[in-house]
Design a protein around this motif. Structure first.
Motif, PDB file in Angstrom:
ATOM      1  N   MET A 193      49.987  60.278 -26.142  1.00 48.53           N
ATOM      2  CA  MET A 193      48.594  60.369 -25.724  1.00 48.53           C
ATOM      3  C   MET A 193      47.893  59.072 -26.122  1.00 48.53           C
ATOM      4  O   MET A 193      47.881  58.711 -27.304  1.00 48.53           O
ATOM      5  N   THR A 194      47.331  58.381 -25.153  1.00 48.44           N
ATOM      6  CA  THR A 194      46.685  57.098 -25.401  1.00 48.44           C
ATOM      7  C   THR A 194      45.176  57.296 -25.500  1.00 48.44           C
ATOM      8  O   THR A 194      44.578  57.938 -24.633  1.00 48.44           O
ATOM      9  N   LEU A 195      44.597  56.734 -26.541  1.00 49.40           N
ATOM     10  CA  LEU A 195      43.151  56.821 -26.702  1.00 49.40           C
ATOM     11  C   LEU A 195      42.485  55.753 -25.842  1.00 49.40           C
ATOM     12  O   LEU A 195      42.714  54.559 -26.044  1.00 49.40           O
ATOM     13  N   VAL A 196      41.709  56.182 -24.870  1.00 49.95           N
ATOM     14  CA  VAL A 196      40.939  55.254 -24.039  1.00 49.95           C
ATOM     15  C   VAL A 196      39.479  55.268 -24.475  1.00 49.95           C
ATOM     16  O   VAL A 196      38.854  54.233 -24.668  1.00 49.95           O
ATOM     17  N   LYS A 197      38.959  56.474 -24.662  1.00 51.32           N
ATOM     18  CA  LYS A 197      37.565  56.627 -25.082  1.00 51.32           C
ATOM     19  C   LYS A 197      37.435  57.996 -25.737  1.00 51.32           C
ATOM     20  O   LYS A 197      38.022  58.959 -25.266  1.00 51.32           O
ATOM     21  N   HIS A 198      36.663  58.068 -26.814  1.00 51.56           N
ATOM     22  CA  HIS A 198      36.466  59.346 -27.494  1.00 51.56           C
ATOM     23  C   HIS A 198      34.997  59.485 -27.865  1.00 51.56           C
ATOM     24  O   HIS A 198      34.392  58.567 -28.418  1.00 51.56           O
ATOM     25  N   HIS A 199      34.438  60.655 -27.574  1.00 50.04           N
ATOM     26  CA  HIS A 199      33.018  60.916 -27.824  1.00 50.04           C
ATOM     27  C   HIS A 199      32.649  60.837 -29.303  1.00 50.04           C
ATOM     28  O   HIS A 199      31.504  60.577 -29.643  1.00 50.04           O
ATOM     29  N   PHE A 200      33.618  61.059 -30.190  1.00 53.03           N
ATOM     30  CA  PHE A 200      33.354  61.009 -31.633  1.00 53.03           C
ATOM     31  C   PHE A 200      32.795  59.649 -32.037  1.00 53.03           C
ATOM     32  O   PHE A 200      31.931  59.552 -32.907  1.00 53.03           O
ATOM     33  N   ALA A 201      33.299  58.590 -31.387  1.00 49.58           N
ATOM     34  CA  ALA A 201      32.837  57.226 -31.699  1.00 49.58           C
ATOM     35  C   ALA A 201      31.371  57.027 -31.345  1.00 49.58           C
ATOM     36  O   ALA A 201      30.712  56.136 -31.882  1.00 49.58           O
ATOM     37  N   ALA A 202      30.845  57.850 -30.448  1.00 48.82           N
ATOM     38  CA  ALA A 202      29.440  57.750 -30.051  1.00 48.82           C
ATOM     39  C   ALA A 202      28.563  58.730 -30.826  1.00 48.82           C
ATOM     40  O   ALA A 202      27.409  58.953 -30.470  1.00 48.82           O
ATOM     41  N   GLY A 203      29.128  59.321 -31.876  1.00 49.74           N
ATOM     42  CA  GLY A 203      28.342  60.209 -32.723  1.00 49.74           C
ATOM     43  C   GLY A 203      28.340  61.663 -32.310  1.00 49.74           C
ATOM     44  O   GLY A 203      27.576  62.459 -32.851  1.00 49.74           O
ATOM     45  N   VAL A 204      29.184  62.027 -31.347  1.00 45.34           N
ATOM     46  CA  VAL A 204      29.248  63.420 -30.900  1.00 45.34           C
ATOM     47  C   VAL A 204      30.203  64.178 -31.806  1.00 45.34           C
ATOM     48  O   VAL A 204      31.359  63.793 -31.968  1.00 45.34           O
ATOM     49  N   LYS A 205      29.738  65.257 -32.390  1.00 48.80           N
ATOM     50  CA  LYS A 205      30.545  66.003 -33.354  1.00 48.80           C
ATOM     51  C   LYS A 205      31.623  66.841 -32.660  1.00 48.80           C
ATOM     52  O   LYS A 205      31.565  67.086 -31.450  1.00 48.80           O
TER      53      LYS A 205
END
Length: 201
Positions: A182-194
């Motif tokens: 599984m490749t990380l492209v974008k994750h909401h956690f980085a934008a402060g979403v819990k």
């Protein structure tokens, strides 16, 4: 499309189907698979539980051993608890390593979980076994890698096993039949979403 274009497309698809049919017909081996879901991206355990749902639909009995995750309530557990006659679920971890902060406790929990996994591997009635976050236990040397890989290699011939967790060891990857990263492209956690109910747990 013009009639000529439709005819060319049809002819192309007929040839494509012939190639595909030959390819499918050439695959004759049926066996239990060792599947590894790894990588830094989200979705490793989620994919394993999706596969469990497919197996349940086909009438399999399935087992789950969770190596790291503690006894916190997850949506997949709540949903899959509706299949009590087909699922045996064991949450054996005590939480993530940064939470326990006690290596001896983590090793002991991993050993208990591996003993349970071997017990389920030996059972003739289990068709699919999910070893959730086993890769994490191996990464931190909570279990002897060579022994684990050997036991997985020597599993019952018709038993499917899914191992999840990031940083899968090369030895496990080599032993596996199917490996997905599984490749990380974008994750909401980085934008402060819990972490949210129904998405992360």
């Amino acid at each position: 499309m013009t009639p000529d274009e439709e005819a060319r497309h049809r002819a192309k698809m007929i040839k494509r189907k012939e190639v595909q049919d030959r390819e499918v017909a050439s695959k004759t081996i049926e066996k239990g698979l060792l599947i590894v879901n790894t990588g830094p991206g989200k979705g490793k355990s989620t994919a394993a539980f999706g596969l469990m749902l497919r197996a349940l639909g086909r009438g399999f009995n399935v087992g789950v051993v969770q190596f790291i995750k503690g006894a916190w309530e997850t949506g997949e557990r709540l949903a899959l608890d509706r299949f009590p006659d087909q699922i045996e679920w064991h949450t054996m971890g005590e939480g993530f390593t940064w939470e326990t902060q006690d290596r001896a406790r983590d090793v002991a929990a991993a050993e208990r979980a591996w003993n349970k996994a071997q017990e389920l591997m030996a059972r003739e009635d289990i068709g699919l076994l999910v070893l959730d976050e086993l890769n994490i236990a191996l990464r931190y040397d909570y279990l002897p890698l060579a022994d684990v890989v050997e036991a997985l290699r020597l599993r019952r011939a018709d038993l499917h096993i899914v191992v999840t967790g990031r940083n899968a060891k090369p030895e496990l990857i080599e032993a596996a039949d199917l490996v997905t990263e599984m490749t990380l492209v974008k994750h909401h956690f980085a934008a402060g979403v819990k972490a949210q109910e129904g998405i992360e747990y």
